[in-house]
Design a protein around this motif. Structure first.
Motif, mmCIF file in Angstrom:
data_model
loop_
_atom_site.group_PDB
_atom_site.id
_atom_site.type_symbol
_atom_site.label_atom_id
_atom_site.label_comp_id
_atom_site.label_asym_id
_atom_site.label_seq_id
_atom_site.Cartn_x
_atom_site.Cartn_y
_atom_site.Cartn_z
ATOM 1 N N ASP A 195 -6.463 -39.131 -5.269
ATOM 2 C CA ASP A 195 -6.736 -37.710 -5.478
ATOM 3 C C ASP A 195 -6.143 -36.871 -4.350
ATOM 4 O OD1 ASP A 195 -8.071 -38.318 -7.791
ATOM 5 O OD2 ASP A 195 -10.079 -38.170 -6.916
ATOM 6 N N VAL A 196 -6.245 -37.386 -3.132
ATOM 7 C CA VAL A 196 -5.644 -36.703 -1.987
ATOM 8 C C VAL A 196 -4.128 -36.647 -2.150
ATOM 9 C CG1 VAL A 196 -5.269 -36.788 0.511
ATOM 10 C CG2 VAL A 196 -7.528 -37.345 -0.449
ATOM 11 N N GLU A 197 -3.545 -37.762 -2.575
ATOM 12 C CA GLU A 197 -2.090 -37.817 -2.754
ATOM 13 C C GLU A 197 -1.636 -36.875 -3.862
ATOM 14 O OE1 GLU A 197 -1.168 -41.925 -3.331
ATOM 15 O OE2 GLU A 197 -1.622 -42.453 -1.226
ATOM 16 N N PHE A 198 -2.456 -36.721 -4.910
ATOM 17 C CA PHE A 198 -2.125 -35.772 -5.980
ATOM 18 C C PHE A 198 -2.009 -34.363 -5.407
ATOM 19 C CE2 PHE A 198 -3.289 -32.591 -9.098
ATOM 20 C CZ PHE A 198 -2.542 -32.941 -10.205
ATOM 21 N N ILE A 199 -2.975 -33.969 -4.584
ATOM 22 C CA ILE A 199 -2.960 -32.637 -3.981
ATOM 23 C C ILE A 199 -1.772 -32.484 -3.044
ATOM 24 C CG2 ILE A 199 -4.213 -31.095 -2.408
ATOM 25 C CD1 ILE A 199 -6.817 -32.253 -3.638
ATOM 26 N N GLU A 200 -1.503 -33.520 -2.249
ATOM 27 C CA GLU A 200 -0.360 -33.472 -1.331
ATOM 28 C C GLU A 200 0.952 -33.303 -2.081
ATOM 29 O OE1 GLU A 200 -1.965 -36.201 2.422
ATOM 30 O OE2 GLU A 200 -0.840 -37.136 0.788
ATOM 31 N N ASN A 201 1.092 -33.999 -3.203
ATOM 32 C CA ASN A 201 2.318 -33.899 -3.995
ATOM 33 C C ASN A 201 2.441 -32.546 -4.687
ATOM 34 O OD1 ASN A 201 3.132 -36.515 -3.329
ATOM 35 N ND2 ASN A 201 2.041 -37.425 -5.065
ATOM 36 N N LEU A 202 1.314 -31.994 -5.116
ATOM 37 C CA LEU A 202 1.343 -30.713 -5.830
ATOM 38 C C LEU A 202 1.654 -29.552 -4.887
ATOM 39 C CD1 LEU A 202 0.878 -29.242 -8.542
ATOM 40 C CD2 LEU A 202 -1.540 -29.027 -7.904
ATOM 41 N N PHE A 203 1.023 -29.539 -3.716
ATOM 42 C CA PHE A 203 1.184 -28.430 -2.784
ATOM 43 C C PHE A 203 2.257 -28.694 -1.732
ATOM 44 C CE2 PHE A 203 -2.949 -27.633 -4.577
ATOM 45 C CZ PHE A 203 -3.075 -26.252 -4.592
ATOM 46 N N GLY A 204 2.495 -29.974 -1.420
ATOM 47 C CA GLY A 204 3.365 -30.329 -0.300
ATOM 48 C C GLY A 204 2.529 -30.478 0.966
ATOM 49 N N LYS A 205 2.691 -31.581 1.677
ATOM 50 C CA LYS A 205 1.865 -31.833 2.859
ATOM 51 C C LYS A 205 1.947 -30.704 3.879
ATOM 52 C CE LYS A 205 1.898 -36.907 2.685
ATOM 53 N NZ LYS A 205 2.229 -38.148 3.442
ATOM 54 N N GLY A 206 3.129 -30.098 4.004
ATOM 55 C CA GLY A 206 3.307 -29.028 4.978
ATOM 56 C C GLY A 206 2.585 -27.744 4.636
ATOM 57 N N ASN A 207 2.072 -27.660 3.408
ATOM 58 C CA ASN A 207 1.366 -26.458 2.965
ATOM 59 C C ASN A 207 -0.154 -26.644 2.967
ATOM 60 O OD1 ASN A 207 3.671 -24.841 2.429
ATOM 61 N ND2 ASN A 207 4.025 -26.028 0.564
ATOM 62 N N LEU A 208 -0.609 -27.741 3.558
ATOM 63 C CA LEU A 208 -2.038 -28.025 3.605
ATOM 64 C C LEU A 208 -2.567 -27.842 5.025
ATOM 65 C CD1 LEU A 208 -2.236 -31.279 1.441
ATOM 66 C CD2 LEU A 208 -2.664 -28.930 0.708
ATOM 67 N N PHE A 209 -3.716 -27.195 5.133
ATOM 68 C CA PHE A 209 -4.435 -27.112 6.405
ATOM 69 C C PHE A 209 -5.573 -28.107 6.331
ATOM 70 C CE2 PHE A 209 -7.934 -25.545 9.009
ATOM 71 C CZ PHE A 209 -7.315 -25.351 10.235
ATOM 72 N N GLU A 210 -5.519 -29.148 7.167
ATOM 73 C CA GLU A 210 -6.514 -30.208 7.118
ATOM 74 C C GLU A 210 -7.637 -29.920 8.112
ATOM 75 O OE1 GLU A 210 -6.874 -35.092 7.436
ATOM 76 O OE2 GLU A 210 -4.916 -34.100 7.519
#
Length: 306
Positions: A224-239
């Protein structure tokens, strides 16, 4: 008649329901609390008062007034916590979905009947079957997507923090066949607020233009995390960290792609939002956070721009 339209989390906000502190009542007994953060606050003797909550609601009302947003408040129910308007009902496109909320909170929907539900075309009001449990905090809109936080364990009934079941996911797919409904399984714990994700908006939320806030450890499955990373792009996520999740960093509220309302003490997050070009309207919301919710939880959008 009320015109409804919500298709994502951040289009320009026109009309919103904001919870109320009226009729809040006294501090509950621990056995009457239905989330771990509230239990903790009662145990520590720091549960907020009605005056605390009103002060914070007044602060967000000033922001809504600044941006010419219409605000509707629920009718008062005596001795009832009506702070978290998001969970009672929610809008998808032009449909108003009445949540099958946990039994402890059932009466809250009646506070919306006169001011809101009676003013909506009855054909636009959806009442899910009794065995389809869902709360608005678990439903996140992202244009073509509906993200749903859920819990599918056989011990679902033992968790008061499990608010949305997979039957509700299936029902949303039936009602919105044009949408891609994606279910994310969330970690649950009745007593430890550091280990429990009450709703999806406590660990994930889209913001701005193609950005998102995420607490990765709140998801049961890495897929599920990887789905979000692929949809938004890792660089567009604030963890966010576990401590930041505990303080509810993901639970801010967008009033447009360019403007968000955030808790004034969320320094690291607010700096990142500004680095993304987003205006941050800071408000005090710390007292409300002691009850397991924050800005998104207290607001229920009825109309955003198309």
């Amino acid at each position: 008649m009320l015109d409804l339209y919500v298709n994502n989390e951040n289009s320009k906000l026109k009309t919103v329901v904001l919870g109320t502190s009226e009729g809040f009542g006294d501090t509950p007994f621990i056995e009457d609390c239905y989330d771990p953060k509230s239990k903790e606050s009662v145990k520590k003797g720091i549960y907020p008062t009605q005056a605390d909550i009103k002060k914070e609601f007044d602060a967000i009302l000033k922001v809504f007034e600044k941006y010419n947003i219409e605000v509707i408040r629920p009718e008062k129910i005596d001795n009832c916590n009506q702070v978290f308007a998001r969970d009672v009902a929610f809008v998808i496109e032009d449909k108003f979905i009445c949540s099958n909320i946990i039994e402890d909170r059932e009466e809250e929907i009646y506070a919306l009947q006169h001011k809101i539900i009676n003013k909506i075309n009855p054909k636009k009001v959806i009442n899910l079957p009794e065995d389809s449990h869902v709360e608005g905090g678990d439903v996140m809109l992202y244009d073509d997507y509906i993200f749903v936080g859920t819990y599918r364990g056989d011990d679902y009934s033992s968790y008061k923090t499990a608010r949305t079941n997979y039957k509700a996911v299936r029902m949303l797919r039936e009602y919105f066949p044009n949408k891609i409904v994606v279910a994310f399984e969330l970690k649950k714990d009745n007593d430890n607020p550091y280990e429990s994700i009450l709703h999806l908006d406590c660990c994930f939320q889209p913001v701005g233009d193609g950005k998102a806030i995420i607490y990765k450890e709140g998801f049961v499955f890495q897929d599920d995390v990887e789905f979000i990373e692929n949809l938004f792009g890792k660089g567009n996520l604030f963890e966010v960290t576990k401590e930041e999740m505990y303080h509810m960093f993901p639970n801010i509220f967008s009033i447009s792609p360019e403007v968000v309302i955030s808790e004034k003490n969320f320094t690291r997050l607010n700096n990142q939002l500004r680095a993304w070009g987003i205006t941050v309207e800071e408000v005090p919301y710390f007292e409300i956070s002691k009850m397991g919710g924050l800005l998104r939880c207290t607001t229920m959008p009825l109309r955003r721009e198309k």
